[in-house]
Design an enzyme around this catalytic site. Structure first.
Site, PDB file in Angstrom:
ATOM      1  N   ASN A  83       0.844  -1.199   0.000  1.00 54.20           N
ATOM      2  CA  ASN A  83       0.000   0.000   0.000  1.00 54.20           C
ATOM      3  C   ASN A  83       0.880   1.250   0.000  1.00 54.20           C
ATOM      4  OD1 ASN A  83      -2.655  -1.121   0.103  1.00 54.20           O
ATOM      5  ND2 ASN A  83      -2.319  -1.652   2.266  1.00 54.20           N
TER       6      ASN A  83
ATOM      7  N   CYS B 147      -4.300  -7.417  -4.364  1.00 56.71           N
ATOM      8  CA  CYS B 147      -4.764  -6.190  -5.029  1.00 56.71           C
ATOM      9  C   CYS B 147      -5.301  -6.601  -6.395  1.00 56.71           C
ATOM     10  CB  CYS B 147      -3.618  -5.198  -5.169  1.00 56.71           C
ATOM     11  SG  CYS B 147      -4.122  -3.680  -5.996  1.00 56.71           S
TER      12      CYS B 147
ATOM     13  N   ASN C 250      -6.944  -4.746  -8.879  1.00 55.97           N
ATOM     14  CA  ASN C 250      -6.521  -3.896 -10.003  1.00 55.97           C
ATOM     15  C   ASN C 250      -5.026  -4.083 -10.234  1.00 55.97           C
ATOM     16  OD1 ASN C 250      -9.040  -2.662 -10.562  1.00 55.97           O
ATOM     17  ND2 ASN C 250      -8.765  -1.259  -8.829  1.00 55.97           N
TER      18      ASN C 250
ATOM     19  N   ASN D  36      -7.983 -10.275   1.246  1.00 55.10           N
ATOM     20  CA  ASN D  36      -7.818  -9.078   2.080  1.00 55.10           C
ATOM     21  C   ASN D  36      -9.211  -8.665   2.600  1.00 55.10           C
ATOM     22  OD1 ASN D  36      -8.787  -8.172  -0.394  1.00 55.10           O
ATOM     23  ND2 ASN D  36      -7.495  -6.376  -0.469  1.00 55.10           N
TER      24      ASN D  36
ATOM     25  N   ASN E 157     -10.696  -2.463   4.420  1.00 53.37           N
ATOM     26  CA  ASN E 157     -11.054  -1.513   3.371  1.00 53.37           C
ATOM     27  C   ASN E 157     -12.566  -1.327   3.497  1.00 53.37           C
ATOM     28  OD1 ASN E 157      -8.398  -1.608   1.705  1.00 53.37           O
ATOM     29  ND2 ASN E 157      -8.912  -3.762   2.010  1.00 53.37           N
TER      30      ASN E 157
ATOM     31  N   GLU F  46      -9.524   2.869   1.180  1.00 55.29           N
ATOM     32  CA  GLU F  46      -8.644   1.703   1.295  1.00 55.29           C
ATOM     33  C   GLU F  46      -7.735   1.773   2.514  1.00 55.29           C
ATOM     34  OE1 GLU F  46      -6.513   0.002  -1.930  1.00 55.29           O
ATOM     35  OE2 GLU F  46      -7.872   0.847  -3.422  1.00 55.29           O
ATOM     36  N   ARG F  47      -7.638   0.647   3.175  1.00 49.63           N
ATOM     37  CA  ARG F  47      -6.642   0.460   4.236  1.00 49.63           C
ATOM     38  C   ARG F  47      -5.248   0.798   3.684  1.00 49.63           C
ATOM     39  NH1 ARG F  47      -5.452  -5.719   6.282  1.00 49.63           N
ATOM     40  NH2 ARG F  47      -4.916  -5.877   4.088  1.00 49.63           N
TER      41      ARG F  47
ATOM     42  N   CYS G 121     -11.095  -0.050  -6.578  1.00 55.71           N
ATOM     43  CA  CYS G 121     -10.478  -1.141  -5.815  1.00 55.71           C
ATOM     44  C   CYS G 121     -11.070  -2.440  -6.351  1.00 55.71           C
ATOM     45  CB  CYS G 121     -10.777  -0.969  -4.330  1.00 55.71           C
ATOM     46  SG  CYS G 121     -10.130  -2.314  -3.317  1.00 55.71           S
ATOM     47  N   GLY G 122     -10.226  -3.270  -6.944  1.00 52.53           N
ATOM     48  CA  GLY G 122     -10.714  -4.498  -7.574  1.00 52.53           C
ATOM     49  C   GLY G 122     -11.255  -5.500  -6.571  1.00 52.53           C
ATOM     50  N   THR G 123     -10.469  -5.750  -5.497  1.00 52.63           N
ATOM     51  CA  THR G 123     -10.971  -6.679  -4.484  1.00 52.63           C
ATOM     52  C   THR G 123     -12.219  -6.091  -3.823  1.00 52.63           C
ATOM     53  OG1 THR G 123      -9.308  -5.729  -2.982  1.00 52.63           O
ATOM     54  CG2 THR G 123      -8.801  -7.879  -3.943  1.00 52.63           C
TER      55      THR G 123
END
Ligand SMILES: N[C@@H](CCC[C@H](N)C(=O)O)C(=O)O
Length: 314
Positions: A93, A102, A104, A187, A220, A244-245, A253-255
């Site tokens: 990060n 991650c 993305n 995550n 997140n 996001e964290r 944010c993909g996830t």
């Protein structure tokens, strides 16, 4: 009065001078990328934060080092069961902290490996990538990528089918705490449903939302508004913003998009579709649910990846 000579190099960069980097993004979630084919560049948390600084560094939501899996203990462990996962996405990060995954980033990572000539991935081809969240298989279509993100799970134990929420989230701009559901995509994520786009716009994410109870390693936080109607031509649509964290508010944010689709589908009940479009400030990503190996439901994330610049650290 004596003048103090101006520094010409940021202290944190001194040991990194001469290192080549690229800058890339996936739907506006942006990364500094460094190729380390010989596994020799240890970039500490302070250096990651300095490189990701938007005023005094290159700027990015995170930093990704591309390193052969064999040079990392986490990578060597993955190679035992997945020898094809030759490359490892060493993701940090923007504040220098580690994250397991991650979404993305892994698309941009594969695009970067191609751009650097480190892999040859034909259109339609698949590549296995080692991550701290396990091996992810990425399939290329032009400059877009679909990632098998693996299975999702609820973070807090309890009757999964019955529960609609397991935490409360408070954020600036929202008058009362909102119910939320915490979902792991490797995550942690906490997804909050809002009724109106005007509420989403009014939510201020300069400071981190307060989550109670907060998952063990932080979280997140995704704020989502279901489309009206929710489903059109068999595809569900949601609009999302994310804090996001280890970063702050990001363009995507993909996830987080995967976790948002998990939560909205859960709230929508049995009739909800398996295909989702998630609108984020930086663009659009796709999320699909499918039957994966071992009888577990897997999540697929798809979207673009772009490299915008390459350079050398001074
Ligand atoms: N933007 C990423 C997620 C990055 C990690 C996250 N901040 C965390 O700490 O878990 C994505 O696209 O998934």
């Amino acid at each position: 009065m004596d003048a103090t000579p101006a520094e010409t190099t940021e202290p944190a960069f001194r040991t990194l001078g001469g290192l080549r980097f690229s800058k890339g993004h996936g739907t506006g979630n942006d990364f500094v990328l460094i190729a380390d084919p010989d596994g020799v560049h240890t970039i500490d948390a302070g250096q990651v934060a300095a490189l990701c600084d938007r005023h005094r560094g290159i700027g990015g939501d995170g930093l990704i080092r591309a390193v052969p899996s064999r040079y990392l203990s986490e990578g060597r462990e993955l190679l035992l069961s997945s020898p094809e996962a030759e490359w490892f996405m060493d993701y940090r990060n923007g504040d220098g902290s580690l994250s397991e995954m991650c979404g993305n980033g892994v698309r941009v990572f594969v695009h970067f490996l191609r751009a650097e000539g480190l892999v040859d991935l034909p259109d339609g081809g698949a590549l296995a990538i080692g991550t701290r969240g396990g091996v992810k298989t990425v399939v290329r279509t032009g400059d877009s990528y679909a990632v098998d993100m693996g299975p999702w799970e609820f973070i807090f134990p309890g009757d999964a089918t019955a529960k609609a929420m397991d935490s409360l989230v408070t954020a600036d701009g929202l008058e009362v705490p909102r119910p939320a559901l915490s979902v792991s995509m490797g995550n942690p994520h906490t997804v909050v449903a809002l009724a109106e786009l005007s509420e989403l716009e009014a939510t201020r994410l300069y400071t981190a939302p307060q989550v109670d109870p907060v998952p063990a390693n932080g979280t997140n936080v995704e704020f989502v508004v279901p489309a009206e109607p929710l489903v059109h031509n068999g595809i569900g649509t949601v609009t999302m913003r994310v804090h996001e964290r280890g970063v702050g508010e990001t363009q995507s944010c993909g996830t987080g998009a995967c976790a948002a689709a998990v939560a909205i589908r859960h709230w929508a009940g049995a009739e909800a579709p398996d295909s989702w479009q998630v609108n984020v400030p930086g663009g659009v990503v796709g999320v699909k649910f499918f039957a994966g190996a071992g009888g577990h439901e897997h999540v697929e994330l798809s979207g673009p990846a772009v490299i915008v610049a390459t350079g050398t650290l001074s």
